[in-house]
Design a protein around this motif. Sequence first.
Motif, short mmCIF file in Angstrom:
data_model
loop_
_atom_site.label_atom_id
_atom_site.label_comp_id
_atom_site.label_asym_id
_atom_site.label_seq_id
_atom_site.Cartn_x
_atom_site.Cartn_y
_atom_site.Cartn_z
N ALA A 287 65.90 -35.16 22.61
CA ALA A 287 64.93 -36.25 22.56
C ALA A 287 65.64 -37.60 22.42
O ALA A 287 65.23 -38.60 23.03
CB ALA A 287 63.97 -36.04 21.40
N LEU B 187 64.91 -40.59 25.14
CA LEU B 187 64.20 -41.79 24.72
C LEU B 187 65.11 -43.01 24.67
O LEU B 187 64.64 -44.15 24.84
CB LEU B 187 63.54 -41.57 23.36
CG LEU B 187 62.55 -40.39 23.28
CD1 LEU B 187 61.82 -40.40 21.94
CD2 LEU B 187 61.56 -40.43 24.43
N ALA C 200 57.90 -36.32 24.75
CA ALA C 200 58.69 -35.91 23.58
C ALA C 200 57.77 -35.64 22.39
O ALA C 200 56.78 -36.36 22.19
CB ALA C 200 59.69 -37.00 23.22
N ALA D 176 55.86 -35.73 19.02
CA ALA D 176 55.58 -36.91 18.18
C ALA D 176 56.43 -36.94 16.92
O ALA D 176 56.86 -38.02 16.48
CB ALA D 176 54.10 -36.93 17.83
N VAL E 60 59.83 -38.26 17.80
CA VAL E 60 59.74 -39.69 18.10
C VAL E 60 59.70 -40.49 16.80
O VAL E 60 60.43 -41.48 16.63
CB VAL E 60 58.50 -40.00 18.96
CG1 VAL E 60 58.37 -41.52 19.18
CG2 VAL E 60 58.58 -39.28 20.30
N SER E 61 58.88 -40.05 15.86
CA SER E 61 58.77 -40.74 14.57
C SER E 61 60.09 -40.70 13.80
O SER E 61 60.51 -41.70 13.20
CB SER E 61 57.67 -40.10 13.72
OG SER E 61 56.41 -40.22 14.34
N LEU F 163 62.61 -43.04 15.41
CA LEU F 163 62.25 -44.43 15.15
C LEU F 163 62.58 -44.81 13.71
O LEU F 163 63.16 -45.88 13.45
CB LEU F 163 60.76 -44.64 15.43
CG LEU F 163 60.22 -46.06 15.19
CD1 LEU F 163 60.94 -47.07 16.08
CD2 LEU F 163 58.71 -46.10 15.43
N ILE G 91 65.99 -45.30 18.01
CA ILE G 91 65.29 -45.86 19.16
C ILE G 91 64.49 -47.06 18.70
O ILE G 91 64.23 -47.24 17.50
CB ILE G 91 64.35 -44.82 19.83
CG1 ILE G 91 63.28 -44.36 18.84
CG2 ILE G 91 65.15 -43.65 20.38
CD1 ILE G 91 62.22 -43.46 19.48
N GLN H 274 60.67 -48.20 22.86
CA GLN H 274 61.01 -46.87 23.35
C GLN H 274 60.10 -45.80 22.75
O GLN H 274 59.72 -44.84 23.42
CB GLN H 274 62.48 -46.56 23.03
CG GLN H 274 63.44 -47.36 23.90
CD GLN H 274 64.88 -47.28 23.43
OE1 GLN H 274 65.15 -47.03 22.24
NE2 GLN H 274 65.82 -47.49 24.34
N ALA H 275 59.73 -45.98 21.49
CA ALA H 275 58.80 -45.05 20.85
C ALA H 275 57.44 -45.09 21.55
O ALA H 275 56.78 -44.06 21.72
CB ALA H 275 58.65 -45.37 19.37
N ALA I 20 57.58 -43.42 25.01
CA ALA I 20 57.82 -41.97 24.97
C ALA I 20 56.63 -41.16 25.44
O ALA I 20 56.78 -40.09 26.04
CB ALA I 20 58.22 -41.55 23.56
N SER I 21 55.43 -41.65 25.17
CA SER I 21 54.22 -40.90 25.53
C SER I 21 53.88 -41.02 27.01
O SER I 21 52.98 -40.32 27.49
CB SER I 21 53.04 -41.39 24.69
OG SER I 21 52.75 -42.75 24.99
#
Length: 546
Positions: free
Chosen positions: A197, A201, A235, A237, A240-241, A244, A249, A253-254, A257-258
């Motif tokens: 990921a 990202l 990616a 969630a 991603v969190s 971040l 990232i 970018q966060a 990602a979706s």
Amino acid sequence: MFSVRVISSVPTYLDEVDMTHSSLQHAPSDLSSPDLTKTLKSYLESLDTSFWIYPVSGTWKLGTFPFPSELSNTPLIYVPAVLPETFGDPNFKKTYGVKLAYYAGAMANAIASERLVITMGKAGLLASFGAGGCSPNRIENAIHEIQKALPKGPYAFNLLNSPNEPSLERRAVELYLKYGVPVIEASAYLDITYPLALYRLSGLSRTPDGKVRISNHIIAKVSRKEVASRFLSPAPADLVSQLLSEGKISEEQAQLASLVPMADDITVEADSGGHTDNRPLVGLIPTMLALRDEYQAKYHYETPVHIGAAGGISTPQSVLAAFMMGAAYVVTGSVNQSCVESGASEHTRNLLAQADMADVAMAPAADMFEMGVKVQVLKRGTMFANRASKLYELYSRYPCWEEVPQQERTRLETTVFKRTFEEIWQDTEKFFAERDPRQLERAQQDPHHKMALVFRWYLGLSSRWSNTGEKGREMDYQIWCGPAMGTFNDWVRGTYLEKPENRHVVDVALHLMKGAAYLARVRLAEIQGINIPHPLKKYVPETPLV
């Protein structure tokens, strides 16, 4: 016998042509006369030239554009131009800057070597460096060499999932991000990992017109729907969190990602060498295409994920079949290992060149030994498959080395390991002290894990012995290979490609794609009612294309 006449050029084109099968019911049945066969062969081999076949007074005639207007009511069979470049998805070729919808897949331990990747890249073809099993220093050196030779690409680097040694995956991604490697081929994944990921990202940004720019491309090798679903989705969630919150990232970018899937491309891996589920390509491709369409309808990605075909791709027939099923690109593996640019030893390449379809077997995988994961290997000329399977049987049956029957231990140390268990453990300690000290901590507390690490010593070195041509270890060579190798050998038997010293990755790639284009023209003629002479129904690689 029917004669053949080639129509000369006339500056007119047909306005109306009756091409129904019923109009050909009184036409000659075949084109088997020697003269006609020779002329038809010439026409079929001219891939960039469309031509017509039509009957006149019991005789087949062949012609190209422009067509005589006086034959406007003659029933015709049309064979269009088909070039290797026309196969596959144009977006795939554009994304990676390649000439053909074809790439040479990664083979671990640098069997897909720097030389192989650079040779393919200089020909405008994609290849993936076999970084799996390589140390970070080895990968870093490969990055330098490949980027120096191919500053603008195309090239890719493999990222092998390492559930037992996650630090290897993390360190590889750190190198790929540090040096700006634009494409990775993700292999043996069961789920999306933190490093994977991070790579994806970290390459997301906005273009001036507001679209998503993807700088870090991922080609995922999968054979299961549940794994494909993860790469067809954005990616996770939670990852991603986490990325971040750790500052790995940016906020942008966060948010982006979706909007993109985890992979740009999914290579559907059928019955192949190495990690494989031995699944049939004819079943996998339709399933994965339908799954891709389902996820595309759900997420509405700007660019749909491409679905490619791997496993069994080793002849013009298999290449054509993959494209006809809807594959966006094709991937070769085993056949490249037998080429001179691969990292395999001469002895191994010779064994591969003699392989038949049935000369393969499943054996425990070094990287996922404890999980019972298997790889497909060559069994001709080596006893690795049997010996490795015996090791897994003992690991599954006994909790530690000391409980293995003495007779079995003696046999293993003398005929397989050729060293004592403790001698191997000393080397294993040195190896993991640098590579992953946590493995040693676990082994000190768990003798079963200690036994696994020693057994993995054999499994890991066996593939390196194959690459280096280790003398005295020939019966222990681990040679990843699928049945496609035997099919390739059958195809090239009697040609210059029968000898392994004549096999070059670019030449093999061009023959496979050219052969697919040739066979496509043969099939197009046949489905219109023409009986093509048997000698013309196969493509033979007569001379090198490079």
